[in-house]
Write a protein that holds these residues in place. Structure first.
Motif, PDB file in Angstrom:
ATOM      1  N   GLY A  87     -10.017   5.450   1.678  1.00 51.47           N
ATOM      2  CA  GLY A  87      -9.165   4.315   1.317  1.00 51.47           C
ATOM      3  C   GLY A  87      -8.388   4.783  -0.223  1.00 51.47           C
ATOM      4  N   GLY A  88      -8.407   4.144  -1.116  1.00 51.28           N
ATOM      5  CA  GLY A  88      -7.974   4.379  -2.291  1.00 51.28           C
ATOM      6  C   GLY A  88      -6.848   3.382  -2.641  1.00 51.28           C
ATOM      7  N   HIS A  89      -6.168   3.720  -3.631  1.00 53.50           N
ATOM      8  CA  HIS A  89      -5.008   2.875  -4.340  1.00 53.50           C
ATOM      9  C   HIS A  89      -3.908   3.104  -3.500  1.00 53.50           C
ATOM     10  CE1 HIS A  89      -2.336   1.347  -7.075  1.00 53.50           C
ATOM     11  NE2 HIS A  89      -3.072   1.270  -8.020  1.00 53.50           N
ATOM     12  N   SER A  90      -3.307   1.650  -3.024  1.00 58.41           N
ATOM     13  CA  SER A  90      -2.118   1.842  -2.115  1.00 58.41           C
ATOM     14  C   SER A  90      -0.841   2.124  -2.825  1.00 58.41           C
ATOM     15  CB  SER A  90      -1.841   0.333  -1.530  1.00 58.41           C
ATOM     16  OG  SER A  90      -1.771  -0.735  -2.650  1.00 58.41           O
ATOM     17  N   GLY A  91      -0.785   2.608  -3.968  1.00 56.04           N
ATOM     18  CA  GLY A  91       0.224   3.133  -4.607  1.00 56.04           C
ATOM     19  C   GLY A  91       0.264   4.502  -4.759  1.00 56.04           C
ATOM     20  N   ASN A 125       5.053   0.980   1.646  1.00 52.72           N
ATOM     21  CA  ASN A 125       4.512  -0.438   2.006  1.00 52.72           C
ATOM     22  C   ASN A 125       3.033   0.126   2.652  1.00 52.72           C
ATOM     23  OD1 ASN A 125       4.617  -3.218   2.649  1.00 52.72           O
ATOM     24  ND2 ASN A 125       4.286  -2.765   4.840  1.00 52.72           N
ATOM     25  N   ASN A 126       2.130  -0.882   2.253  1.00 49.00           N
ATOM     26  CA  ASN A 126       0.834  -0.753   2.753  1.00 49.00           C
ATOM     27  C   ASN A 126       0.348  -2.036   3.163  1.00 49.00           C
ATOM     28  OD1 ASN A 126      -1.820   0.608   2.742  1.00 49.00           O
ATOM     29  ND2 ASN A 126      -2.220  -1.021   1.356  1.00 49.00           N
ATOM     30  N   VAL A 127      -0.286  -2.102   4.318  1.00 48.68           N
ATOM     31  CA  VAL A 127      -0.905  -3.174   4.945  1.00 48.68           C
ATOM     32  C   VAL A 127      -2.317  -3.509   4.321  1.00 48.68           C
ATOM     33  CG1 VAL A 127      -1.860  -4.504   6.942  1.00 48.68           C
ATOM     34  CG2 VAL A 127       0.418  -3.411   6.970  1.00 48.68           C
ATOM     35  N   GLY A 128      -2.773  -4.092   3.732  1.00 50.56           N
ATOM     36  CA  GLY A 128      -4.271  -4.041   2.995  1.00 50.56           C
ATOM     37  C   GLY A 128      -5.261  -4.700   3.674  1.00 50.56           C
ATOM     38  N   ARG A 129      -5.085  -5.829   4.278  1.00 45.59           N
ATOM     39  CA  ARG A 129      -6.074  -6.532   5.009  1.00 45.59           C
ATOM     40  C   ARG A 129      -5.295  -7.145   6.117  1.00 45.59           C
ATOM     41  NH1 ARG A 129      -9.158 -10.986   2.983  1.00 45.59           N
ATOM     42  NH2 ARG A 129      -7.448 -11.597   1.604  1.00 45.59           N
ATOM     43  N   ILE A 130      -6.442  -7.567   7.331  1.00 41.64           N
ATOM     44  CA  ILE A 130      -6.003  -8.178   8.355  1.00 41.64           C
ATOM     45  C   ILE A 130      -7.197  -8.910   8.711  1.00 41.64           C
ATOM     46  CG2 ILE A 130      -5.211  -8.460  10.687  1.00 41.64           C
ATOM     47  CD1 ILE A 130      -3.945  -5.660  10.182  1.00 41.64           C
ATOM     48  N   VAL A 131      -7.047 -10.302   8.860  1.00 37.54           N
ATOM     49  CA  VAL A 131      -8.496 -11.134   9.266  1.00 37.54           C
ATOM     50  C   VAL A 131      -8.032 -12.090  10.364  1.00 37.54           C
ATOM     51  CG1 VAL A 131     -10.270 -12.508   8.407  1.00 37.54           C
ATOM     52  CG2 VAL A 131      -9.256 -10.645   6.805  1.00 37.54           C
ATOM     53  N   PHE A 145       2.578   3.125  -9.018  1.00 41.43           N
ATOM     54  CA  PHE A 145       1.983   1.891  -8.928  1.00 41.43           C
ATOM     55  C   PHE A 145       2.915   0.646  -9.835  1.00 41.43           C
ATOM     56  CE2 PHE A 145      -0.628   4.788 -11.993  1.00 41.43           C
ATOM     57  CZ  PHE A 145       0.303   4.436 -13.411  1.00 41.43           C
ATOM     58  N   VAL A 146       2.430  -0.335  -9.732  1.00 39.51           N
ATOM     59  CA  VAL A 146       2.798  -1.223 -10.628  1.00 39.51           C
ATOM     60  C   VAL A 146       2.031  -1.671 -11.767  1.00 39.51           C
ATOM     61  CG1 VAL A 146       1.532  -3.344  -9.284  1.00 39.51           C
ATOM     62  CG2 VAL A 146       3.594  -3.674 -10.365  1.00 39.51           C
ATOM     63  N   LEU A 147       2.721  -1.808 -12.852  1.00 34.56           N
ATOM     64  CA  LEU A 147       2.173  -2.270 -14.088  1.00 34.56           C
ATOM     65  C   LEU A 147       2.841  -3.520 -14.520  1.00 34.56           C
ATOM     66  CD1 LEU A 147       1.767   1.067 -15.985  1.00 34.56           C
ATOM     67  CD2 LEU A 147      -0.022  -0.033 -15.084  1.00 34.56           C
ATOM     68  N   GLU A 148       1.997  -4.007 -15.413  1.00 32.30           N
ATOM     69  CA  GLU A 148       2.554  -5.387 -16.060  1.00 32.30           C
ATOM     70  C   GLU A 148       3.638  -5.370 -16.987  1.00 32.30           C
ATOM     71  OE1 GLU A 148      -1.558  -8.021 -16.580  1.00 32.30           O
ATOM     72  OE2 GLU A 148      -1.467  -6.023 -17.641  1.00 32.30           O
TER      73      GLU A 148
END
Length: 499
Positions: free
Chosen positions: A227-231, A361-367, A445-448
């Motif tokens: 897994g890991g960070h999507s960025g 682009n990352n697909v994180g979850r599918i439910v 990665f995204v920061l604020e």
């Protein structure tokens, strides 16, 4: 070594030579981190952490503000004699990505130390961003660290939408120089971050009665992935369970009639999916034998494609009991088509920043829910217009399947002037304290920071932190010696800014 034994082993002998008083050591940082890790803090559920921060301020007799999003800023007056210094902001977020927890709203984190690293038993650790927040609180508590006027700013929902930062009021913050302690690259000063767009897509589905007659039911699982960070981990060649699920379903779909009864992929919107589970129904006979054979074929392909970078990922196919319903064929086809058409992983490498991902682009979850299939996508780019265009294209793909798409978060990219006096002072402090000069880099990665630049004109930001590996995963860990080093840099940097 367990967490409770950590404190004695990490004491430092740092001294403020100017006044011959002991500077607080990282022992207190770890004590605070232990307290934080007893407070469950998934995104969207930070009320108890906000309570903790307010009580922390009250105990110290410090003023604070708390807004409707539960963001908290605590103000501390300057050390005597430094009241005229420019205010400094210490920035962190209070939420974490909760991976591996059966009940993220109630489960504390069981941390331990092994070979110089702090880890957690079976879950994410919360070092992102709990260690940085613990440092900031230790500074608030100290009576010996030299500093100008301080604001410790802690935001909410940084990991899953950044609604806290995006909705800050214009007068919530006074300082215009920010030390952001939400960084995972110990040997760098992060001076830029990609923009990001988090979208949720819902494909309508109909529940149909499960087919009767001679059918076989199978549970297909993918597990063991890093897994890991999507960025930051998106270009490391890891196996996304989303890709594996699509490959499995497409392989069966192209050969035989089958039904999908349930599907659950991924752990968090901001993570590369490391696991998946689905239940399928196929006619007995040749089709069933084909599905069973996919276990060995899939594992061979996973080993060949991802073995070097993600050796633990594997597929298991077992018989299971029938479920009462399956999803309609139109929805299954729409899901497969959508996943085939949207990009997954690195879209473009930067032409100006060598070795840096520009767009992904990352697909994180599918439910599969009762009446829809939920899919989350996290699109990132250093070029805001490219991020926006790719996000529109992804939403358009899902729209052709009748899906509704919602933008949960759209954060702008951010870039500092690396030659600014503030960043040069930060770099000089590393050199003087640790003996080496950090790299200045922009990270995928995204920061604020982008929201802060938008809200507070003239703001400057330097992002530093200890070495945190595999954030947003059960393998998350932080190197203890780097926490000590960043603490020393932080204390000295605050002193140098107090002029």
């Amino acid at each position: 070594m367990h967490f409770t034994r950590l404190f004695v082993s990490l004491q430092l002998n740092d001294r403020n030579m100017e006044n011959n008083k002991m500077i607080p050591t990282t022992e207190r940082v770890f004590q605070i981190f232990k307290e934080l890790n007893q407070i469950p803090r998934p995104s969207h559920h930070e009320e108890r952490v906000a309570d903790y921060l307010c009580q922390f301020a009250e105990r110290l007799g410090l003023s604070y503000k708390r807004d409707a999003e539960n963001c908290v800023v605590i103000s501390k007056p300057a050390t005597s004699g430094h009241e005229g210094a420019e205010p400094i902001v210490l920035l962190n977020h209070m939420d974490m990505v909760c991976v591996g927890m059966s009940d993220p709203l109630h489960d504390p984190i069981d941390a331990y130390v092994e070979n110089g690293w702090m880890k957690a038993k079976g879950t994410s650790l919360g070092a992102d961003n709990g260690i940085g927040l613990s440092m900031a609180l230790a500074v608030l508590e100290s009576k010996d660290i030299v500093h100008g006027p301080l604001e410790v700013m802690t935001t909410t929902n940084e990991e899953d939408g950044m609604s806290g930062a995006s909705q800050l009021s214009k007068d919530f913050l006074v300082g215009r120089k920010v030390i952001n302690l939400d960084s995972e690259d110990y040997d760098t000063i992060t001076t830029g971050a990609a923009g990001a767009c988090l979208q949720e897509h819902r494909i309508p589905l109909k529940r149909m009665p499960a087919p009767g007659g001679k059918h076989r039911w199978y549970r297909i699982t993918f597990e063991g992935g890093l897994g890991g960070h999507s960025g930051v981990d998106i270009n490391k060649g890891r196996a996304s369970a989303v890709v594996l699920v699509w490959a499995m379903l497409a392989a069966v779909y192209n050969e035989y009639d089958f039904d999908l009864a349930s599907l659950k992929v991924g752990e968090a919107n901001a993570s590369i999916a490391s696991s998946a589970e689905m239940v399928v129904c196929v006619p007995s006979g040749e089709a069933a034998e084909y599905v069973k054979a996919q276990q060995d074929m899939m594992n061979e392909w996973i080993k060949e494609e991802y073995g070097a970078n993600d050796p633990g990922m594997h597929c298991t196919i077992t018989k299971c009991k029938p479920l009462p319903t399956v999803i309609d064929k139109e929805t299954l086809e729409a899901l497969l088509t959508s996943l085939e058409q949207i990009p997954q992983g690195v879209v473009k490498m930067s032409e100006t920043m060598e070795g840096t991902v520009e767009t992904s682009n990352n697909v994180g979850r599918i439910v599969t829910e009762e009446d829809h299939v939920f899919i989350s996508t996290h699109t990132r780019s250093f070029i805001d217009s490219d991020m926006e265009e790719l996000s529109r294209q992804i939403a358009s793909v899902f729209a052709t399947s009748g899906a509704q798409s919602t933008t949960v978060m759209s954060a702008p990219a951010w870039q500092e002037d690396q030659q600014s006096p503030f960043l040069q002072l930060t770099s000089d402090t590393f050199l003087d304290v640790l003996g080496w000069r950090p790299r200045m880099v922009a990270m995928h990665f995204v920061l604020e920071a982008g929201f802060f630049v938008r809200h507070y004109p003239g703001i400057q930001m330097a992002s530093i932190g200890p070495r945190i590996v595999e954030p947003h995963s059960t393998s998350e860990r932080v190197e203890l010696s780097t926490i000590d080093d960043i603490w020393r840099v932080l204390v000295e940097l605050l002193k140098r800014l107090a002029v």
